[in-house]
Design an enzyme around this catalytic site. Structure first.
Site, mmCIF file in Angstrom:
data_model
loop_
_atom_site.group_PDB
_atom_site.id
_atom_site.type_symbol
_atom_site.label_atom_id
_atom_site.label_comp_id
_atom_site.label_asym_id
_atom_site.label_seq_id
_atom_site.Cartn_x
_atom_site.Cartn_y
_atom_site.Cartn_z
ATOM 1 C CG ASP A 235 1.894 2.053 -0.440
ATOM 2 O OD1 ASP A 235 0.755 2.095 0.100
ATOM 3 O OD2 ASP A 235 2.925 1.900 0.222
HETATM 4 C C1 BGC Z 1 1.306 1.581 3.282
HETATM 5 C C2 BGC Z 1 0.923 0.238 2.707
HETATM 6 C C3 BGC Z 1 -0.478 -0.102 3.136
HETATM 7 C C4 BGC Z 1 -1.407 0.996 2.672
HETATM 8 C C5 BGC Z 1 -2.860 0.747 3.028
HETATM 9 C C6 BGC Z 1 0.287 2.654 2.975
HETATM 10 O O1 BGC Z 1 0.560 3.792 3.713
HETATM 11 O O2 BGC Z 1 2.572 1.969 2.787
HETATM 12 O O3 BGC Z 1 1.837 -0.735 3.135
HETATM 13 O O4 BGC Z 1 -0.837 -1.350 2.635
HETATM 14 O O5 BGC Z 1 -1.009 2.216 3.289
HETATM 15 O O6 BGC Z 1 -3.071 0.857 4.389
#
Ligand code: BGC
Length: 828
Positions: A235
Site C-alpha cells: 500500500d
Molecule cells: C490506500 C489504497 C490505495 C492507495 C493509492 C492508499 O492510501 O490505502 O487503498 O490504493 O492509497 O491511492
C-alpha cells in the site's frame, strides 16, 4: 464497448512470455532491477527505456476509476455485495476495466475484500461483506471482468485491514484458524480462481509483523501455498524495512522506493543478507505481468473505448437497483403510487446533492450523479410537487449560532501542553472550523483552551459538538467531566454527544484543543436538539402526502484513514424524530457502509431502505424502488446491529490497554526508528456477524442475508443426499416460488451446520447461494453444489482443512435467520 482484451485470462506459465521476461531481465544491471521494484510519480511503475518498458499507470479502484477527472461511479463494495449477484460483479468489473482502459490505466487498485468485522470500520463501504464465502464468490468474477479488459486487478488489502484505527501501527493479532476461515478465503479465491495479477499488502501488522514483510502471509501462504504468480505491491507508504520487505515477498514498493532502494539493498546483497535472485524474482513478476497484458506492445488507451460510457452508466444503474435493501415496510406503505402522490417532501443531508461513495482514495467523481431528490423528481414528472429542505444546518452555522453565556475566553499557549503565559482574547463563539477562514500557518507551537458556559432554555436534549481538522486532537469537559475526546487519527469527523439538561441549567465548558500543525481549526457548538431541525423542513413535511428522508453518512463522515461512528452523524436522530412527528408517512433511506444506529426512532417510521453508497445512478434507483418500478432485491451483506456494543467485535476493537509493544526498525534515513504498536486481539475469533448471532441464539436488529420485497417467496422440495463420502461433492436442490403478485428476485441462501464436529464451529456458515428472478406464480428449481471445503474447518493441530465425518445439516432460505428448509447429510 471497447477493444477486446489482449489477454482474456492471464496465462501464468506461458513459455513464450517466460522466455521473453528472462531475456529482458538478463539485460538489466542490478541498479536497474532495483529501480524497477519501486514506484514513481505516485501512481506509476518505473520505466526502463533500455529494454523498451515505458512506465505503467495505476488508479483506484473499487467503485470507480479515480484517476484524473470524472468517471462512472458504480454501486461498488458493500453495495455490490448486497446484490448477491456474481454476474453483476462481472459486469461491474468489466465496466471498471473499460473505464480504466479509456483512461490509460494499466493497474486498477481494487477490489478491496477485507471482512466487515465491525460496522465502524472506516473502509467497509469499499469492501464487500462480513462473510468469506460471499466475498470469495463475488471477487472472482469481478477480477475476471477487470482483467478481461486488459487491465490488471489488484486485490487488497492483504491482510486483515478490518479497521482504520491507527492503521500504520496496529497489529491484528489473530490465530491461524480464524485467519484461514474468515479473513483469507476471499484473497485465496482471488488468486487461485480469479488469477488476479496483483495483490496489495495492507498498512497494518499481522501478528506483530508488518504485512509488507510478513513471511507467513506473503511467502508461505500467498506465493507458496496459493501459487501466486503476479506482483505483490505495498500500500502507499506501507513499507517499513527494505531488507525485510525484500526477503519476505514484497515485489513492488509504492508509491516510491523509500526503503527497497539501492542504498539499502546493494549493501544487503553484497553481505549476503538479500540474494540477487530474490530481486530477479520481483522484476520477473513485474515484467511477466506487463508482457502478459501486452502493455509494452500497444497503447493502453484505445479510441474505441468511451471515456463517457453509456453502457457503463447502465451497469451503474443496474448495480444500484440490485443492491438497495428494504428493511422495514409497515402496512405496505411501499411501493408508493405515483398517481396518488401529489406533494412529496424530500428532506435530509443525503437527499441532495448525490452521495455516490464514501471518502478517501476510492472516491471517484461521477459525471452527473443523480441525487435522491433528482431521481424522485425525474420519476414523478411535472404533475407532482416536489419540496426540498436539507433539514439541518451546517456545522459552521451551529458553531456560529451557539449562545455562550458571556462569550468565550480563548487562551493560546506558547507550548504544546497548555503551559506558559497564554495570549488571551474574548470571542462570541468558537468557529475556526471554516476552511476558508484558516489563517496563515503559524509556525509557533501552541495549545488552545476555550472556557465558557452555557445555559439551557427548555429542559431536554442538547447536542454538544466539537470539530477540528486533519490530525488535531481535543478534549471537551462539561462541568469538569470529559465529554468529548478526539484522539489522534489520520483524519477526523465531528465528535458529538447528547446532554440532558434541565430548564435553566448552567454548565461550564472547557475545550482543550491541540492542533497537529500550526494554526487553529476548531469549532464548538451546543444547541437544543429540537432547534437544530429547520422549521421549513418540518413545515414541508407536515403538508406533504409522503416524506422521503435521506440520512446517513457521506465522504466527510465515513472514509479512509479513520473509523466512523455507529451513531448517525450529528443532528440526524433529532431530524428523524422531528420529521416523523410532522408526518407519519416518513420513509427513511440510509447511506453508509453497513449497519448504523437507527434504534432511537425506528418504531416511529413505517419504512426503511438501505442504499449503502449507491453510485452515480443511486437517485434513479431509489425512486424506482420507492415507486414500485423495481422490486427491492438487495439482501444485507452484514448483520445490522441494534447498538454498537452488541457487535461481537466491540470489546476487542481498540485492543488491550497496556498491551502496546515497541518495534525497533530503521527509518528512511538509515537511523534507528521505534514504533509503538497497538495490539488488536481478535478475541471474537470466528464469531463475526451472523456466525455470532446464530451461535448465541441472540438476534441483531436485521440479520445477515435479510431484505424485504414487494412480493413473497416460498421454498420447498429440498433434496439432499442422505450420505456422501467425505471429500466428495453434495448436490442439493430445492424449489423457489414467487407466491406474490409482482415479479421479483430473491436470494436462495444455503447454510451448513456441523453438529458432530470435534471442535467448536459457528452454528451455521454460508456455503452456497443463488439469486433467482421469478414472475408471479413462477417456480424455479435451484441446484447447488457443496464441495469438500463446504464441510471443512481449519484444524490448528493438523494445520490443514479438515472434515470430521458425521452428521451435517443443510439449511435453505432467504436470510441467515429464516431457513424454512433443512436436511441432514452424513459424511462418511
Ligand atoms: C490506500 C489504497 C490505495 C492507495 C493509492 C492508499 O492510501 O490505502 O487503498 O490504493 O492509497 O491511492
Amino acid at each position: 464497448m471497447g477493444i477486446p482484451a489482449v489477454a482474456q485470462a492471464p496465462v501464468p506459465d506461458s513459455p513464450a512470455i517466460e522466455a521473453q521476461a528472462l531475456a529482458l531481465v538478463a539485460k538489466l544491471t542490478l541498479d536497474q532491477k532495483i529501480e524497477l521494484i519501486g514506484g514513481v510519480d505516485s501512481m506509476y511503475t518505473h520505466a526502463m527505456p533500455s529494454i523498451g518498458l515505458p512506465r505503467f499507470k495505476m488508479s483506484d479502484a473499487s467503485v470507480g476509476v479515480r484517476t484524473w477527472g470524472p468517471t462512472t461511479a458504480y454501486a461498488g463494495g458493500v453495495a455490490l455485495a448486497a446484490s448477491w449477484d456474481p454476474k453483476l460483479a462481472r459486469e461491474i468489473g468489466e465496466g471498471l476495466g473499460r473505464d480504466a482502459r479509456a483512461r490509460s490505466v494499466n493497474f486498477l487498485l481494487g477490489p478491496g475484500v477485507n471482512i466487515a468485522r465491525s460496522p465502524i470500520a472506516g473502509r467497509n463501504f469499499e469492501y464487500l461483506s462480513e462473510d468469506p464465502y460471499l466475498n470469495a464468490t463475488l471477487v472472482v468474477p469481478f477480477i475476471e471482468g477487470v482483467q478481461s479488459q486488459g487491465v490488471i486487478a489488484t486485490v487488497k488489502h492483504y491482510a486483515l485491514n478490518d479497521e482504520e484505527f491507527n492503521r500504520h501501527n496496529a497489529s491484528a493479532d489473530v490465530d491461524e484458524r480464524t485467519m484461514r476461515e474468515m479473513y483469507l478465503p476471499a484473497f485465496e479465491a482471488a488468486v487461485t480462481k480469479g488469477h488476479v495479477d496483483a495483490v496489495m499488502n495492507s498498512y497494518n501488522l499481522v501478528n506483530n509483523v508488518h504485512a509488507t514483510q510478513n513471511d507467513f502471509l506473503n511467502l508461505k501462504v500467498l506465493k507458496d501455498e496459493w501459487g501466486f504468480q503476479g506482483v505483490l505491491m505495498s500500500d502507499w507508504d506501507a513499507t517499513y524495512d527494505g531488507v525485510a520487505a525484500a526477503n519476505n515477498g514484497l515485489d513492488l514498493e509504492m508509491p516510491s522506493p523509500k526503503f527497497m532502494n539501492a542504498g539499502n539493498l546493494i549493501p544487503a546483497i553484497k553481505s549476503g543478507q538479500v540474494k540477487e535472485s530474490t530481486i530477479d524474482d520481483k522484476v520477473l513478476r513485474l515484467i511477466r505481468a506487463e508482457l502478459r497484458y501486452g502493455f509494452a506492445a500497444r497503447p493502453q488507451f484505445d479510441p474505441a473505448d468511451s471515456t463517457y460510457s453509456v453502457l457503463d452508466r447502465e451497469v451503474a444503474l443496474k448495480g444500484s437497483l440490485e443492491s438497495i435493501t428494504l428493511l422495514k415496510n409497515e402496512g405496505h406503505i411501499l411501493p408508493l403510487d405515483p398517481a396518488s402522490v401529489k406533494t412529496i417532501a424530500v428532506i435530509g443531508p443525503d437527499a441532495w446533492p448525490a452521495v455516490p461513495g464514501g471518502g478517501g482514495s476510492s472516491q471517484a467523481t461521477a459525471f452527473e450523479p443523480v441525487s435522491t431528490l433528482t431521481g424522485i423528481a425525474n420519476l414523478l414528472g411535472p404533475s407532482a410537487h416536489v419540496l426540498y429542505d436539507r433539514g439541518l444546518p451546517d456545522l459552521g452555522q451551529v458553531c456560529e449560532n451557539t449562545h455562550w453565556m458571556k462569550g468565550v475566553k480563548v487562551e493560546t499557549f506558547p507550548s504544546r501542553d497548555f503551559t506558559g503565559t497564554p495570549a488571551t482574547e474574548r470571542r462570541q463563539n468558537v468557529n475556526d472550523f471554516k476552511p476558508d477562514q484558516w489563517g496563515p500557518a503559524d509556525p509557533k507551537p501552541r495549545s488552545v483552551r476555550y472556557t465558557t458556559a452555557f445555559q439551557a432554555g427548555a429542559a431536554g436534549k442538547y447536542l454538544i459538538i466539537g470539530a477540528a481538522s486533519g490530525e488535531d486532537t481535543f478534549k471537551v469537559f462539561v462541568d469538569g467531566k470529559k465529554t468529548l475526546d478526539q484522539v489522534h487519527a489520520e483524519g477526523q469527523i465531528p465528535n458529538f454527544t447528547s446532554l440532558d439538561l434541565a430548564a435553566g441549567q448552567t454548565v461550564n465548558i472547557q475545550a482543550d484543543y491541540l492542533p497537529y500543525e500550526a494554526g487553529s481549526r476548531f469549532g464548538l457548538g451546543l444547541i437544543s436538539e429540537p432547534e437544530l431541525v429547520s422549521e421549513q423542513a418540518k413545515h414541508i413535511a407536515s403538508i406533504a402526502d409522503v416524506v422521503v428522508l435521506a440520512i446517513g453518512f457521506d465522504p466527510d463522515t465515513e472514509g479512509e484513514g479513520h473509523d466512523r461512528t455507529f451513531t448517525l452523524p450529528w443532528g440526524q436522530d433529532a431530524l428523524v424524530e422531528a420529521i416523523a412527528a410532522a408526518n407519519p408517512h416518513t420513509i427513511v433511506t440510509l447511506t453508509g457502509g453497513g449497519g448504523m444506529d437507527v434504534h432511537r426512532w425506528l418504531d416511529k417510521v413505517p419504512a426503511l431502505l438501505h442504499t449503502y453508497y449507491p453510485g452515480q445512478e443511486g437517485g434513479t434507483a431509489v425512486a424506482q424502488v420507492l415507486f414500485g418500478k423495481h422490486d427491492p432485491e438487495g439482501k444485507l451483506p452484514v448483520s445490522f446491529d441494534r447498538i454498537w456494543e452488541d457487535n461481537p467485535s466491540a470489546k476487542w476493537y481498540y485492543g488491550v490497554p497496556g498491551a502496546n509493544t515497541v518495534l525497533h526498525t530503521t527509518g528512511e534515513d538509515g537511523k534507528p526508528l521505534d514504533y509503538t504498536i497497538e495490539h488488536l486481539k481478535y478475541g471474537d475469533k470466528l464469531m463475526v456477524g451472523y456466525r455470532y448471532w446464530t451461535t448465541t441464539g441472540k438476534h441483531p436488529l436485521f440479520p445477515f442475508g435479510f431484505g424485504l420485497s414487494y412480493t413473497t417467496f416460498s421454498f420447498s422440495n429440498l433434496q439432499a443426499p442422505a450420505t456422501i463420502d467425505s471429500g466428495s461433492t453434495a448436490t442439493v436442490s430445492f424449489d423457489v416460488t414467487n407466491t406474490g403478485s409482482v415479479a421479483g428476485a430473491d436470494v436462495a441462501e444455503l447454510y451448513v451446520s456441523d453438529p458432530s464436529a470435534k471442535t467448536d464451529r459457528p452454528e451455521r456458515e454460508l456455503k452456497a447461494f443463488e439469486k433467482v428472478l421469478l414472475q408471479p406464480g413462477e417456480t424455479t428449481h435451484v441446484t447447488l453444489h457443496l464441495d469438500a471445503r463446504s464441510f471443512s474447518y481449519w484444524s490448528e493441530s493438523a494445520r490443514k482443512w479438515t472434515i470430521d465425518p458425521g452428521k451435517f445439516v443443510v439449511h435453505v432460505g432467504d436470510s441467515s435467520e429464516s431457513t424454512p428448509l433443512a436436511a441432514d447429510v452424513t459424511l462418511q
